[in-house]
Design an enzyme around this catalytic site. Structure first.
Site, mmCIF file in Angstrom:
data_model
loop_
_atom_site.group_PDB
_atom_site.id
_atom_site.type_symbol
_atom_site.label_atom_id
_atom_site.label_comp_id
_atom_site.label_asym_id
_atom_site.label_seq_id
_atom_site.Cartn_x
_atom_site.Cartn_y
_atom_site.Cartn_z
ATOM 1 C CB CYS A 99 -1.173 3.125 3.657
ATOM 2 S SG CYS A 99 -2.525 2.693 3.338
ATOM 3 C CG ASP A 100 2.622 1.422 4.642
ATOM 4 O OD1 ASP A 100 2.383 1.747 5.651
ATOM 5 O OD2 ASP A 100 2.840 0.435 4.129
ATOM 6 C CB CYS A 122 -0.774 0.080 1.274
ATOM 7 S SG CYS A 122 -1.579 0.987 1.155
#
Length: 482
Positions: free
Chosen positions: A179-180, A176
């Site tokens: 997200c990261d 992801c």
């Protein structure tokens, strides 16, 4: 000759009966299904229409079911909103150009709730299709009974089965970028995959990573991604393509990824790397379905092809059970298609309910979820405050969630933690740390993925969670530590 024909007929009938038994149905039994007061008395709590899964297919099915004034329950599972919650801007959702995936799902969910759909943050553990009403069991051990079922549990990203993946998941390996990506500012990363998902991961990383190498197993990307590669060559000097390349091993220092072993055209190469993002497809979420309960394809997708002409386009091998979205679609795999499939599935289910003469008598005990008290996560911005909180709870449990602003999974994990804190309110406290704004704390605890949840007892780290966890599993983890 007549005897041979009779014998052949008996054999064919036996085969048909055997197939029917294998997949949990008798071809004549479902013709006898009728909704009666006796049914409701023997099966409680009852759900006329159960939707298992909370992505585009599940929410759309919930909307249409509730709009028909049928008591509709959507079991959102561990990942409410589905894969769209982990994408950035979506440009091909009809009527909503360039809209965040999370915003799309929030709107569809809210619309379903507006019409009366009941949203439940529970995961279904198993389904028994040998009985009717169909028996559903939650991870908490509750047994519920459904007159009709739509399965929309979606799919999850695949990981490569190579040395180092399990060791460094959440420690430099992720699926992801939205997200990261902030964890990899000015760092070197690899994206593994050759389709649209790999392209999207790379685009998410452009504003952060120093260099992005897309490793493609074949000699070219998929046609749908080709135009983006041309764009990379013109606009993004930080993105590099590597074809005919396989990852053979991921290496690190036990705390984080440091190197990757690549094989390109048969030649191995060891590269220094800070992060690995997988975008190599998805597998259907059907592990919870016993093999003899529904017919599945060999790759795990639910079979809706064999019975579509008889019971509707989304029908499974069991009459009254329907499937929609990526759990049954190994071809299109688009959010819009999943939404349409969810609508078709629930229309098939409503037709089934009419077939069994369902009409609420007002005497049934329909399933209604228990009300839950939510706990609170207190924000922490400095080492000193975190240390004080840990010392102040030397004899108890401290739950610390590290999150980022652009992380939909973090929002869902916060809800899981809040519900657990509500259940164990006198035995645990919750804290939250912004993983990017409080980078010093993140470095101290080797945080490389959001969400990451650390659980402390007596001041010591007892558990580390680097992905979304179901409510039931998280509760069980905390209970085991008390």
């Amino acid at each position: 000759m007549q005897i041979k024909r009779m014998l052949f007929g008996v054999i064919c009938l036996s085969v048909v009966i055997a197939i029917g038994i294998k997949y949990g149905r008798s071809f004549s039994a479902h013709q006898e299904h009728k909704y009666t007061q006796a049914i409701t008395s023997a099966h409680s709590p009852l759900i006329p229409l159960a939707i298992i899964g909370g992505g585009p297919a599940g929410y759309s099915a919930g909307l249409y079911g509730a709009r028909q004034k049928v008591h509709t329950v959507v079991f959102e599972g561990a990942r409410p909103g589905g894969q769209l919650m982990e994408t950035s801007y979506v440009d091909n959702w009809p009527g909503n150009p360039h809209t965040l995936g999370k915003d799309i799902m929030d709107k569809v969910r809210a619309q379903a709730v507006l019409f009366g759909a009941v949203m439940v943050p529970l995961t279904i553990k198993s389904i028994n299709t040998r009985t009717w009403p169909f028996e559903l069991e939650t991870h908490e051990g509750d047994k519920l009974y459904a007159l009709s079922v739509v399965i929309a549990t979606g799919a999850t990203p695949k990981l490569l089965d190579v040395p180092g993946v399990k060791t460094y998941w959440g420690r430099g390996i992720t699926t992801c970028a939205i997200c990261d990506a902030p964890f990899y500012k000015d760092k070197d990363v690899i994206v593994v995959g050759g389709g649209d998902a790999a392209v999207e991961e790379a685009l998410q990383l452009v504003g952060y990573a120093k260099s992005i190498t897309i490793c493609v197993r074949g000699s070219a990307v998929r046609p749908s991604a080709a135009s983006f590669v041309e764009r990379f060559n013109k606009e993004y000097s930080s993105i590099h393509m590597l074809y005919n390349t396989n990852i053979k091993q991921i290496l690190g220092d036990d705390a984080h990824v440091q190197k990757v072993v690549l094989e390109t055209n048969g030649v191995k190469d060891v590269r220094d790397i800070d992060g690995v993002f997988f975008a190599i497809g998805h597998k259907p979420n059907t592990d919870w379905i016993a093999p003899d309960m529904l017919k599945l394809h060999k790759d795990g997708f639910i079979d809706i092809d064999s019975h579509s002409q008889s019971w509707g386009s989304q029908s499974t091998s069991v009459h009254g059970v329907f499937a929609a979205g990526d759990v049954a679609d190994n071809r299109y795999r688009q959010a819009g298609v999943a939404s349409g499939d969810g609508i078709k599935a629930v229309l098939d289910a409503l037709s089934f309910l009419r077939e069994i003469s369902f009409e609420s008598t007002g005497k049934e005990t329909f399933f209604v979820p228990k009300s839950r008290v939510l706990g609170e996560l207190l924000p922490v911005t400095s080492h000193e405050v975190l240390s004080q909180k840990l010392k102040a709870r030397d004899s108890g449990i401290v739950i610390v969630e590290f999150y980022t602003d652009a992380c939909p999974t973090c929002v869902r994990m916060v809800k899981v933690v809040q519900q657990t804190l509500g259940e164990f309110k006198d035995q645990a406290i919750g804290l939250k740390v912004h993983a990017i704004k409080s980078a010093d704390i993140s470095r101290t605890y080797a945080i490389a993925k959001a969400p990451t949840v650390l659980i402390f007892k007596n001041g010591s780290e007892m558990a580390r969670i680097t992905d979304l966890m179901s409510q039931q599993d998280f509760n069980a983890l905390i209970k085991g530590l008390l």
